[in-house]
Design a protein around this motif. Structure first.
Motif, PDB file in Angstrom:
ATOM      1  N   VAL A   1      14.340 -12.593   5.354  1.00 26.42           N
ATOM      2  CA  VAL A   1      13.393 -13.073   6.356  1.00 26.42           C
ATOM      3  C   VAL A   1      12.266 -13.877   5.716  1.00 26.42           C
ATOM      4  N   ASP A   2      12.475 -14.386   4.524  1.00 29.01           N
ATOM      5  CA  ASP A   2      11.492 -15.236   3.844  1.00 29.01           C
ATOM      6  C   ASP A   2      11.682 -16.673   4.326  1.00 29.01           C
ATOM      7  N   GLY A   3      11.323 -16.914   5.576  1.00 25.43           N
ATOM      8  CA  GLY A   3      11.497 -18.220   6.193  1.00 25.43           C
ATOM      9  C   GLY A   3      11.697 -18.045   7.681  1.00 25.43           C
ATOM     10  N   THR A   4      12.092 -19.115   8.357  1.00 22.36           N
ATOM     11  CA  THR A   4      12.344 -19.022   9.786  1.00 22.36           C
ATOM     12  C   THR A   4      13.687 -18.355  10.028  1.00 22.36           C
TER      13      THR A   4
ATOM     14  N   GLU B   1      13.811   3.955   2.155  1.00 20.44           N
ATOM     15  CA  GLU B   1      14.288   3.046   3.179  1.00 20.44           C
ATOM     16  C   GLU B   1      13.441   1.786   3.279  1.00 20.44           C
ATOM     17  N   ALA B   2      14.096   0.659   3.114  1.00 21.65           N
ATOM     18  CA  ALA B   2      13.395  -0.612   3.149  1.00 21.65           C
ATOM     19  C   ALA B   2      12.968  -0.934   4.565  1.00 21.65           C
ATOM     20  N   ARG B   3      11.818  -1.546   4.695  1.00 19.99           N
ATOM     21  CA  ARG B   3      11.318  -1.878   6.020  1.00 19.99           C
ATOM     22  C   ARG B   3      11.165  -3.385   6.122  1.00 19.99           C
ATOM     23  N   THR B   4      12.216  -4.048   6.535  1.00 20.72           N
ATOM     24  CA  THR B   4      12.129  -5.481   6.767  1.00 20.72           C
ATOM     25  C   THR B   4      12.185  -5.752   8.244  1.00 20.72           C
ATOM     26  N   ALA B   5      12.037  -4.738   9.019  1.00 15.70           N
ATOM     27  CA  ALA B   5      12.203  -4.795  10.472  1.00 15.70           C
ATOM     28  C   ALA B   5      13.632  -5.189  10.780  1.00 15.70           C
ATOM     29  N   SER B   6      13.942  -5.300  12.034  1.00 14.28           N
ATOM     30  CA  SER B   6      15.300  -5.660  12.409  1.00 14.28           C
ATOM     31  C   SER B   6      15.422  -7.161  12.465  1.00 14.28           C
TER      32      SER B   6
ATOM     33  N   PRO C   1      13.024 -16.183  -1.970  1.00 19.51           N
ATOM     34  CA  PRO C   1      13.245 -17.519  -2.527  1.00 19.51           C
ATOM     35  C   PRO C   1      12.009 -18.409  -2.529  1.00 19.51           C
ATOM     36  N   SER C   2      11.017 -18.116  -1.681  1.00 18.93           N
ATOM     37  CA  SER C   2       9.778 -18.897  -1.710  1.00 18.93           C
ATOM     38  C   SER C   2       8.891 -18.507  -2.883  1.00 18.93           C
ATOM     39  N   GLY C   3       9.232 -17.395  -3.544  1.00 20.26           N
ATOM     40  CA  GLY C   3       8.419 -16.897  -4.649  1.00 20.26           C
ATOM     41  C   GLY C   3       7.436 -15.831  -4.249  1.00 20.26           C
ATOM     42  N   ARG C   4       7.333 -15.532  -2.962  1.00 15.65           N
ATOM     43  CA  ARG C   4       6.424 -14.477  -2.529  1.00 15.65           C
ATOM     44  C   ARG C   4       7.055 -13.104  -2.810  1.00 15.65           C
ATOM     45  N   LYS C   5       6.188 -12.077  -2.902  1.00 16.02           N
ATOM     46  CA  LYS C   5       6.709 -10.719  -2.992  1.00 16.02           C
ATOM     47  C   LYS C   5       7.470 -10.413  -1.712  1.00 16.02           C
ATOM     48  N   ALA C   6       8.676  -9.876  -1.856  1.00 17.45           N
ATOM     49  CA  ALA C   6       9.476  -9.548  -0.686  1.00 17.45           C
ATOM     50  C   ALA C   6       8.755  -8.507   0.158  1.00 17.45           C
ATOM     51  N   VAL C   7       8.906  -8.591   1.462  1.00 18.26           N
ATOM     52  CA  VAL C   7       8.180  -7.711   2.366  1.00 18.26           C
ATOM     53  C   VAL C   7       8.522  -6.252   2.114  1.00 18.26           C
ATOM     54  N   TYR C   8       9.752  -5.949   1.745  1.00 17.74           N
ATOM     55  CA  TYR C   8      10.161  -4.556   1.540  1.00 17.74           C
ATOM     56  C   TYR C   8       9.718  -3.995   0.198  1.00 17.74           C
ATOM     57  N   SER C   9       9.379  -4.853  -0.764  1.00 15.47           N
ATOM     58  CA  SER C   9       9.145  -4.400  -2.130  1.00 15.47           C
ATOM     59  C   SER C   9       7.883  -3.558  -2.253  1.00 15.47           C
ATOM     60  N   ASP C  10       8.003  -2.428  -2.939  1.00 16.37           N
ATOM     61  CA  ASP C  10       6.819  -1.666  -3.322  1.00 16.37           C
ATOM     62  C   ASP C  10       5.983  -2.493  -4.288  1.00 16.37           C
ATOM     63  N   TYR C  11       4.748  -2.063  -4.511  1.00 19.18           N
ATOM     64  CA  TYR C  11       3.835  -2.801  -5.375  1.00 19.18           C
ATOM     65  C   TYR C  11       2.761  -1.858  -5.867  1.00 19.18           C
ATOM     66  N   GLY C  12       1.878  -2.352  -6.746  1.00 24.41           N
ATOM     67  CA  GLY C  12       0.800  -1.532  -7.281  1.00 24.41           C
ATOM     68  C   GLY C  12       0.395  -2.030  -8.651  1.00 24.41           C
ATOM     69  N   THR C  13      -0.901  -2.053  -8.921  1.00 20.92           N
ATOM     70  CA  THR C  13      -1.383  -2.613 -10.187  1.00 20.92           C
ATOM     71  C   THR C  13      -0.939  -1.799 -11.393  1.00 20.92           C
TER      72      THR C  13
ATOM     73  N   THR D   1       0.500  -6.107   6.583  1.00 24.00           N
ATOM     74  CA  THR D   1      -0.397  -6.619   5.547  1.00 24.00           C
ATOM     75  C   THR D   1      -0.274  -5.805   4.272  1.00 24.00           C
ATOM     76  N   HIS D   2      -0.064  -6.496   3.168  1.00 29.84           N
ATOM     77  CA  HIS D   2      -0.071  -5.886   1.841  1.00 29.84           C
ATOM     78  C   HIS D   2      -1.161  -6.561   1.028  1.00 29.84           C
ATOM     79  N   THR D   3      -1.994  -5.777   0.358  1.00 29.81           N
ATOM     80  CA  THR D   3      -3.114  -6.322  -0.398  1.00 29.81           C
ATOM     81  C   THR D   3      -2.802  -6.320  -1.889  1.00 29.81           C
ATOM     82  N   CYS D   4      -2.907  -7.486  -2.494  1.00 28.02           N
ATOM     83  CA  CYS D   4      -2.640  -7.670  -3.921  1.00 28.02           C
ATOM     84  C   CYS D   4      -3.941  -7.534  -4.700  1.00 28.02           C
ATOM     85  N   GLU D   5      -3.926  -6.703  -5.723  1.00 24.05           N
ATOM     86  CA  GLU D   5      -5.106  -6.506  -6.566  1.00 24.05           C
ATOM     87  C   GLU D   5      -4.764  -6.856  -8.010  1.00 24.05           C
ATOM     88  N   GLY D   6      -5.801  -7.303  -8.754  1.00 22.98           N
ATOM     89  CA  GLY D   6      -5.604  -7.656 -10.153  1.00 22.98           C
ATOM     90  C   GLY D   6      -5.671  -9.148 -10.379  1.00 22.98           C
TER      91      GLY D   6
END
Length: 591
Positions: free
Chosen positions: A446-449, A126-131, A421-433, A563-568
């Protein structure tokens, strides 16, 4: 070499079991109580002996993947099998599943609408982009976007996320809405390397609407297969897949009752035809390898059948935007799980890895969505989504990095995170090095106002699914900001905005199809290319992207912070992997 095998069903992929001089015929229809018993190398006979010693019966075998289909009496039978050293995993061949047209992954996230807490199936951790709440969009009933076509839907202020106006192009009238294609240079790549019909792209998903006007020209109906049978109700009699629309509850190969697979297929290969949108590789062939139920569940056996079929029938690359139910994370020896649950999870890990290895050995490049749980897959702590079947069995359990999401964390699979669209990792996306191999646009409303569907990914949608879900009315007029209607004369087609790593993976799959079209060696009926070479060129053509500064990136949306922390390093990191896929560089790169 391409070997085409026509007329196969899922049952035909499982060979009759030869035990000594006797043959036990494979059943014509596999039932839910049957078990897939995975055995160690060379352990087929020992596994059969264990099945018989436990009071069970061996029904058929699949030597390519090393399992025996068996039937036995209840939990005691499973416990007996689990004591055999020859048995490495046991999975129930579940005949039913779950799906939500809402979440993806794993599946799509409905853009500009409530996104947390709805669904729990294979189409998404389940994606968590808040409501996001209702999108503050100005409705317009008819927006002229060029080409003489009428497009009904919603636009914000007449501008796309990059500031350009919403208007059509000389090629496809909705192309201006495809910020995702401009982000990866697909609009430019289409002019010089649109792919070739010799390349076959398999969509392992909920199905593909092969009659959609923006898919039909590239849809290969002859090769397409459906490996699942719909089930109206679950074992408790509750609605599940819903009423059967076709004889035997078997949907035709050109039907998608969910819409997820159609969206994926469209992003990969919608043609440049003056209608709707264009895909990343608009000249390739699209093959429906349906392994997901109408409800969205992806159980093990249909997924194995789809991969085996892809391997044996010359499919060049497959897109896998799902995970194998019922476990979001599969743990081989988690003390929080019972022995039977451990055996089931081992069966999923083992079975899928064998199928993936077999497909890759036959020249199939494997691409997967990473997941929509906002989770650092290198450091997972809890799993609150498993098991998601049967109903009311889900619980919270402690997990660690030894637990795998399958197939995203399986070996030999290229896994893709999602970008807004801003190029940032989407808030819902999983991640990991260790887990993120590439990144691609997946949308982020929600990548914007405020929230806007224009920040999501636009691709084809089945009309029947849009009508059933109340997204269009009886006259075909969209009732939601996330749906666009494109009409040419009397012919109308539908497109929907969705978010998810399910939407990111097909961008990478399309780029892989471009590379295979350019560099694949001629074979019987098509082309072939070593998946390792496809992977190398995918990474070489990607645009490196460094972690944000500071690395602990704070997502702030509607007053909520996460907060999501990017490593690498820039060459590979947990947010973007080896970089953002680049269709134009793939169209121009030297081998």
């Amino acid at each position: 070499m391409r070997r085409l095998i026509y007329g196969l069903t899922a049952a035909a992929l499982v060979m009759p079991l030869v035990v000594g001089a006797s043959v036990v015929a494979a059943p014509s229809a596999v039932r839910a109580a049957e078990l897939m018993v995975f055995y160690a190398d060379g352990g087929q006979r020992a596994a059969i002996a264990a099945i018989e010693a436990g009071g069970g019966r061996a029904l058929s075998a699949e030597p390519k993947l090393g399992y025996v289909l068996a039937k036995g009496a209840g939990p005691a039978f499973v416990d007996a099998l689990g004591r055999s050293e020859a048995v490495v995993g046991i999975s129930t061949d579940r005949a039913i599943g779950f799906a939500s047209a809402a979440l993806g992954a794993r599946g799509p996230i409905p853009s500009a609408g409530p996104v947390g807490g709805a669904a729990t199936g294979s189409l998404g951790l389940e994606a968590r982009t808040a409501s996001a709440g209702p999108a503050p969009l100005a409705e317009r009933s008819a927006v002229q976007t060029g080409g003489g076509a009428q497009h009904t839907g919603a636009v914000a202020d007449g501008q796309l996320p990059d500031g350009s106006a919403v208007r059509g192009s000389a090629a496809d009238p909705l192309a201006a809405r495809q910020w995702d294609m401009r982000m990866i240079g697909a609009d430019r790549a289409n002019r010089i390397a649109p792919g070739t019909k010799k390349v076959l792209v398999g969509i392992i998903d909920t199905g593909v609407d092969g009659k959609h006007p923006d898919i039909a020209p590239n849809f290969n109906r002859q090769l397409s297969r459906n490996f699942v049978t719909d089930r109206p109700n679950d074992p408790k009699g509750q609605p599940f897949d819903g009423p059967c629309e076709y004889k035997g509850c078997k949907d035709p190969v050109d039907v998608d009752d969910d819409g997820h697979g159609t969206h994926v297929a469209s992003t990969i290969g919608s043609p440049v035809n003056g209608k709707g949108i264009a895909g990343v590789a608009p000249n390739v062939q699209l093959v429906n390898l349906r392994a997901g139920h109408d409800s969205g569940f992806f159980f093990l056996k249909p997924s194995l059948d789809a991969l085996t079929y892809a391997a044996d029938n010359g499919i060049d690359v497959v897109n896998m935007s799902f995970y194998i139910d019922p476990w979001a994370f599969n743990c081989t020896s988690n003390p929080a799980d019972s022995k039977r649950e451990q055996l089931e999870q081992r069966g999923i890990i083992t079975g899928m890895q064998r199928a993936l290895d077999y497909a890759r050995s036959k020249g199939v490049t494997l691409i997967s969505a990473l997941g929509n749980g906002s989770i650092d897959l290198g450091n997972p702590r809890t799993d609150t989504k498993s098991p998601n079947y049967p109903k009311e069995t889900t619980r919270t359990r402690t997990i660690d990095n030894s637990c795998l999401n399958v197939p995203a964390e399986s070996k030999g699979v290229i896994s893709v995170s999602a970008l807004g669209p801003s190029g940032r990792k989407a808030v819902y996306s999983d991640y990991g090095t260790e887990q993120t191999d590439l990144s691609a646009p997946g949308g982020d409303a929600v990548d914007g106002t405020a929230a806007s569907p224009l920040r999501s990914i636009l691709a084809a949608a089945p009309e029947a699914a849009m009508l059933r879900d109340g997204k269009i009315d009886q006259n075909g007029v969209p009732k939601t900001t996330s749906v666009v209607r494109d009409c040419h004369g009397s012919e109308c087609a539908y497109y929907q905005y969705l978010d998810g790593t399910s939407m990111a993976a097909p961008h990478a799959t399309g780029v892989a199809a471009i590379l295979i079209s350019r560099f694949g060696r001629p074979g019987e009926g098509g082309v072939a290319m070593d998946p390792a070479e496809v992977e190398r060129l995918l990474y070489a053509s990607a645009t490196p992207k460094a972690c944000p500064t500071p690395r602990a990136y704070v997502y702030d949306y509607f007053g909520q912070k996460e907060t999501h922390t990017c490593e690498g390093g820039e060459d590979r990191n947990g947010f973007y992997g080896r970089g953002v896929v680049d269709a134009y560089r793939a169209a121009t790169i030297s081998p």
